[in-house]
Scaffold this motif. Structure first.
Motif, short mmCIF file in Angstrom:
data_model
loop_
_atom_site.label_atom_id
_atom_site.label_comp_id
_atom_site.label_asym_id
_atom_site.label_seq_id
_atom_site.Cartn_x
_atom_site.Cartn_y
_atom_site.Cartn_z
N ALA A 758 0.83 -1.20 0.00
CA ALA A 758 0.00 0.00 0.00
C ALA A 758 0.86 1.25 0.00
N VAL A 759 0.39 2.27 -0.71
CA VAL A 759 1.08 3.56 -0.73
C VAL A 759 0.45 4.44 0.35
N ASP A 760 1.28 4.85 1.30
CA ASP A 760 0.76 5.61 2.43
C ASP A 760 1.89 6.47 2.99
N GLY A 761 1.53 7.44 3.84
CA GLY A 761 2.54 8.19 4.56
C GLY A 761 2.74 9.60 4.06
N HIS A 762 3.85 10.21 4.51
CA HIS A 762 4.12 11.63 4.27
C HIS A 762 5.05 11.81 3.07
N TRP A 763 5.14 13.08 2.66
CA TRP A 763 6.18 13.53 1.75
C TRP A 763 7.21 14.23 2.62
N LEU A 764 8.19 13.48 3.12
CA LEU A 764 9.14 13.98 4.11
C LEU A 764 10.33 14.61 3.40
N ALA A 765 10.79 15.76 3.89
CA ALA A 765 11.92 16.44 3.25
C ALA A 765 12.80 17.09 4.31
N CYS A 766 14.07 17.20 3.96
CA CYS A 766 15.02 17.90 4.81
C CYS A 766 15.91 18.74 3.91
N PHE A 767 15.92 20.06 4.15
CA PHE A 767 16.73 20.99 3.37
C PHE A 767 17.80 21.56 4.29
N SER A 768 19.03 21.15 4.08
CA SER A 768 20.10 21.57 4.98
C SER A 768 20.34 23.07 4.83
N CYS A 808 7.88 3.33 9.52
CA CYS A 808 8.19 4.58 8.84
C CYS A 808 7.67 4.48 7.41
N ARG A 809 6.47 4.96 7.20
CA ARG A 809 5.82 4.89 5.88
C ARG A 809 5.87 6.27 5.24
N LEU A 810 6.45 6.34 4.07
CA LEU A 810 6.62 7.61 3.38
C LEU A 810 6.20 7.46 1.93
N ARG A 811 5.55 8.48 1.42
CA ARG A 811 5.33 8.52 -0.03
C ARG A 811 6.63 8.91 -0.73
N ALA A 812 7.33 9.87 -0.13
CA ALA A 812 8.60 10.29 -0.71
C ALA A 812 9.50 10.82 0.39
N LEU A 813 10.80 10.69 0.16
CA LEU A 813 11.82 11.23 1.05
C LEU A 813 12.76 12.07 0.20
N HIS A 814 12.90 13.35 0.56
CA HIS A 814 13.75 14.25 -0.22
C HIS A 814 14.79 14.86 0.69
N LEU A 815 16.07 14.69 0.35
CA LEU A 815 17.17 15.24 1.12
C LEU A 815 18.00 16.14 0.22
N ALA A 816 18.19 17.39 0.62
CA ALA A 816 18.93 18.36 -0.18
C ALA A 816 20.04 18.96 0.67
N GLU A 851 8.11 5.13 -1.37
CA GLU A 851 7.99 4.97 -2.81
C GLU A 851 9.18 5.55 -3.56
N VAL A 852 9.55 6.78 -3.22
CA VAL A 852 10.62 7.46 -3.94
C VAL A 852 11.51 8.18 -2.94
N ALA A 853 12.82 8.03 -3.07
CA ALA A 853 13.78 8.81 -2.29
C ALA A 853 14.65 9.58 -3.26
N THR A 854 14.86 10.85 -2.99
CA THR A 854 15.73 11.67 -3.84
C THR A 854 16.84 12.24 -2.97
N LEU A 855 18.06 12.12 -3.47
CA LEU A 855 19.25 12.59 -2.76
C LEU A 855 19.85 13.71 -3.59
N SER A 856 19.47 14.93 -3.27
CA SER A 856 19.85 16.10 -4.06
C SER A 856 21.15 16.67 -3.51
N GLY A 857 22.26 16.08 -3.93
CA GLY A 857 23.58 16.50 -3.49
C GLY A 857 24.64 15.83 -4.33
N CYS A 858 25.88 16.18 -4.09
CA CYS A 858 26.97 15.65 -4.91
C CYS A 858 27.24 14.18 -4.62
#
Length: 951
Positions: A758-768, A808-816, A851-858
């Motif tokens: 099942a797809v459930d949870g938050h769109w979690l993000a952390c912007f350093s 820990c259920r997430l729709r997406a995890l975004h780290l920048a 569902e999706v994790a994005t690692l926005s960094g070098c």
């Protein structure tokens, strides 16, 4: 303290003076040495007794006492020999063998001149141990024979027992284990007859070393544990520490690599605290051997070289030779051929001087492997005949077979195929048994025989031999307990599987394509199955080491990004020695901890997933096979009836390594900052375009019939993980310009990632909140505009708490943030979040449903690789932790470029697009908008391409 003690009570006062921490003054020495009437003789006796008590407890302090004793006895003819013996013992305890030998020989001369045969024999017994430690084995055995004659004539049972231990040590360093074992057992029996528990315990440590090297592990465990108990009861701290050190090395030999690393490091610290000079380098030498088994070749090299230098200072030639051998092997694994040859040649000279033919033969084997296929091969093959004979003379069956294997391999390399075939067939006929070493020889013999058939052009016979090698490997693998040794064993067997697949692909072509994917994908997944997710308890030591590493990583990053006008999200400087030490220390703590159980990514053994069914319907598959210099691609739609295509590529593995090196060189220029990149944009783009054209020519054009605009799933291998195949030129434009593209580590892992949930949870993000990354603020605004209230930003300090929540259920995890890849320790690669780093080591044991994790960094998608194609870095760690798909970067990226791509990506995800469609659209927007290839090509999508966070 410049005055001499008064006459009254002078004896105790002078003893206190000599035992004190301050060196007596010249005036005090003059007063002391002027005393008459036998007072100094009595003082020397008392000082020698204290020296004997101190030497095992505190060798450096004992050496201070010994120097004072020797000075005191220079003018005392009756006690002169006492001073020499005392100082020799202290020299030996502090690893100063050459000086100990001089003093012992002087003492022997004095006793011989006085016709005191028994005392001379006692000194000769001590001299045996020092001589063997310094590599003078023949002289040691001569002195032992002289001492034995005296002890036997006088019925000195205790001295004979001690002498047997010394003689056993000589044989042990000659790798003559049967004779060493006989000597130690004789010593134990003599000590038992005279009820000497400490002497027996000392002999048990030595016997345990022999049993360890003879693979009699249960007996060695009993010997070390028994000795440790006795020494602890008698408060002999150094000897108890030596027993614990033996247990630590035994853990390594038994395959408990984590326990061995923790034990050896603990022993190293204990030896340092106790002042045992030879202890720390001994532990370094064993850690080097351990790191070789773990493919940690840089760590092995550094440990071995440091140990070799220290052993040279201590005059311990045998240990210096072994450490130098390990350093040579590590250099060879790192492709540093010249350095490897220098180290191996030095080890060969040392072993020749020591008369150790067994280890000298092993060096010859390594040198033959190092120079295989070169002009030196014939000469080295001739040397291997002597090496084989030396190993056979040891009486050890495994070593004998190892010599036969090495000689047969060298004969293959110089074209003596008939001789090699006959030797290998004879070896296989006499093999038997189910012990790991026996299986190892069988596997290696079958693999070598396959090489004979390959050189002879007999493909079917080659395949049969490889099948036997794989079968023997699987049988042995099934008998090994799960853990580091099992994984290390598999890594070493992987080449036979890859070679069989490549051989059949070359012979059968497309007719074998499906079977090739099935066979190779099973082996690719094996390492993932063995490396189950583990969470380590946050001990105080682990927290402290982690805080230190965070501080160093942040400091390094701050130093590397301060001068750039528009900095990239990654550091530009190399790792410092301090950072490497911190990483090494933290990894040692992790390896030494018992993991807590975790339910993430459960592995169900025995259940086979049909790998080709994991490819999304309608996708084209590009599945690459790399076997040394042979490269193949299997391609087509695996869900359609009919054969997949298979083609051998017009390039070698070496060609691909050079291509990757060229790409790294060009990418390295991005570390010079956005201003440099803008100023040299045209030159950089031309170089990048040429590389991408070449990648397309080599890797895509052979599979052209499958690339008709449909989505593509790519399964790379080896060095191909470093190449942006999605950005390679095909049909005049980047591949991703005409179709959606995603990557998979293995098809079996892809099948697991695509399993329904099942797809459930938050769109979690952390912007350093990095002041030098202004585009991160714009990135945050863009994601907020696309997602609105669905976006749940977290501060860096709160992020890990959110990720470790269960469930820990997430729709997406975004780290920048800033990203950094650590090539020496890929598990410490990650992103900076505030004053700490979120590393692959943190991510791997998480229990996510994302569902999706994005690692926005070098470099967040850059990975370390092992021989079995295990991948280590933040992106594979997230996939292992439960993320269905991960978007990450292969190299440093400019801040603004990252923000723009992420804006378009999340706009598509917010609208309900699958991640591959959203990612592909975002990249194509960059291409159409004229963005530089090195900016958008860095970003890759791995995992389930159809993962969809939902609208």
């Amino acid at each position: 303290m410049n005055e001499a003690p008064e006459a009254a009570g002078a004896q105790p006062a002078y003893l206190a003076l000599l035992l004190g921490s301050d060196e007596p003054s010249q005036a005090q020495w003059e007063a002391l040495l002027a005393r008459q009437n036998g007072e100094n003789e009595a003082l020397a006796d008392e000082l020698k007794a204290e020296l004997d008590r101190t030497v095992r407890r505190d060798p450096p302090a004992a050496l201070v006492l010994a120097e004072r004793l020797e000075r005191l006895t220079r003018g005392l003819p009756e006690r002169r020999v006492l001073g020499l013996r005392g100082r020799a013992v202290a020299f030996h305890a502090n690893g100063r063998s050459a000086e100990a030998i001089v003093d012992y020989r002087a003492a022997v001369e004095l006793y011989d001149a006085a016709d005191e045969a028994l005392e001379a024999a006692r000194v000769r017994r001590s001299l045996v141990d020092v001589l063997q430690m310094s590599g003078n084995s023949d002289a040691a055995l001569v002195e032992a024979a002289r001492a034995r004659r005296v002890f036997e004539a006088r019925g000195e049972e205790r001295l004979l027992a001690q002498l047997e231990c010394n003689v056993g040590n000589v044989y042990f360093r000659l790798d003559r284990y049967m004779e060493a074992s006989d000597s130690y057992r004789s010593a134990i029996a003599r000590f038992e007859r005279i009820d000497d528990a400490l002497g027996r315990a000392f002999a048990l440590i030595n016997l345990g070393n022999v049993e360890t090297n003879a693979n009699d592990f249960d007996a060695a465990q009993h010997s070390f544990a028994d000795a440790e108990r006795v020494f602890a009861e008698h408060d002999h701290q150094i000897l108890a520490a030596e027993a614990r050190y033996g247990l630590a090395y035994l853990a390594f030999r038994r395959g408990d690599f984590a326990g061995a690393e923790a034990g050896l490091r603990a022993s190293r610290a204990e030896f340092e605290a106790l002042g045992k000079a030879s202890g720390p380098p001994l532990c370094d030498m064993d850690l080097a051997e351990l790191h070789l088994r773990l493919d940690a070749w840089r760590d092995a090299r550094d440990r071995a070289e440091a140990a070799a230098l220290r052993f040279e200072e201590l005059g311990m030639d045998y240990e210096q030779a072994r450490s130098t051998l390990f350093a040579g092997v590590a250099h060879a694994r790192l492709s540093a051929t010249d350095e490897a040859e220098r180290a191996l040649a030095a080890a060969a000279r040392l072993f020749a001087q020591l008369g150790n033919r067994v280890l000298g033969a092993l060096v010859a084997i390594h040198r033959a492997e190092l120079h295989a296929g070169t002009a030196r091969s014939p000469a080295l093959a001739a040397a291997l005949v002597q090496a084989r004979d030396d190993l056979a003379a040891s009486g050890d069956r495994f070593l004998t077979d190892l010599g036969e294997l090495a000689l047969a391999r060298s004969r293959v390399g110089i074209g003596q195929l008939d001789d090699a075939r006959s030797a290998l067939e004879a070896l296989l006929e006499r093999r038997g048994g189910r012990l790991p070493l026996q299986s190892l020889v069988e596997i290696e013999a079958w693999t070598a025989l396959a090489e004979v058939h390959r050189h002879a052009g007999d493909g079917p016979a080659q395949e049969v031999a490889l099948e036997h090698a794989i079968e023997a490997g699987e049988d042995a693998f099934a008998r090994l307990s799960i853990g580091d040794a099992r994984l290390a064993f598999f890594r070493e067997r992987q080449p036979a599987i890859t070679r069989l697949v490549a051989t059949r692909l070359e012979r059968l072509g497309s007719g074998y394509a499906r079977e090739a994917v099935e066979e190779l994908d099973r082996s690719r997944q094996r390492s993932l199955d063995e490396a189950d997710a583990r969470r380590f308890p946050p001990t105080p030591a682990l927290r402290a080491a982690r805080a230190r590493l965070n501080a160093l990583l942040c400091r390094q990053l701050d130093a590397s990004t301060g001068a750039s006008a528009e900095p990239s999200r990654g550091p530009a400087t190399d790792l410092s020695a301090e950072l490497l030490r911190a990483q090494d220390e933290l990894m040692a703590l992790v390896r030494g901890l018992d993991p807590e159980p975790t339910s993430a990514q459960p592995v169900i053994r025995g259940i086979e997933v049909a790998p080709l069914d994991a490819v999304p319907k309608g996708d084209a598959l590009l599945y690459y096979v790399l076997d040394g210099d042979d490269v193949f691609v299997v391609f087509g739609d695996p869900l359609q009836i009919g054969d997949l295509g298979a083609r051998k590529l017009d390039c070698s593995g070496h060609d691909l390594e050079l291509l990757a090196a060229g790409l790294r060189f060009q990418i390295g220029k991005l570390r010079l900052g956005a201003e440099y990149a803008a100023r040299h944009a045209r030159a950089l783009e031309r170089s990048a375009a040429a590389l991408l054209d070449r990648i397309g020519q080599l890797l895509l054009e052979p599979a052209a019939e499958a690339l008709d605009g449909r989505p593509v799933t790519i399964v790379p291998i080896g060095v191909l993980h470093e190449l942006p195949i999605h950005a390679a030129t095909f049909d005049g434009r980047p591949l991703i310009a005409g179709c959606d593209v995603s990557y998979a580590r293995s098809l079996r892992q892809l099948a697991r990632l695509r399993s329904p949930r099942a797809v459930d949870g938050h769109w979690l993000a952390c912007f350093s909140p990095e002041a030098d990354l202004p585009a991160i603020a714009r990135e945050r605004e863009a994601l907020s505009a696309s997602l609105g209230a669905r976006l749940e930003p977290r501060e860096p300090d709160d992020l890990l708490e959110a990720l470790t929540a269960k469930p820990c259920r997430l729709r997406a995890l975004h780290l920048a943030s800033h990203g950094a890849f650590q090539p020496d320790h890929p598990l410490f690669s990650g992103l900076r979040l505030g004053d700490r780093y979120l590393t692959a080591l943190d991510l791997r044991p998480l229990e996510l449903e994302c569902e999706v994790a994005t690692l926005s960094g070098c470099e967040t998608g850059r990975m370390g690789r092992s021989r079995s194609d295990e991948l280590h870095g933040p992106a594979p760690a997230l996939l292992a932790a439960g993320a269905r798909s991960v978007v990450s970067s292969l190299w440093p990226v400019i801040d603004a470029d990252s923000a723009e791509l992420m804006d378009d990506l999340y706009r598509g995800l917010a609208q309900g697009q699958p991640v591959r469609e959203a990612y592909g659209t975002a990249v194509r927007e960059r291409i159409v908008g004229g963005s530089r290839a090195l900016a958008w090509a860095a970003f890759v999508l791995a995992g389930d391409p159809l993962a969809r966070p939902g609208a």
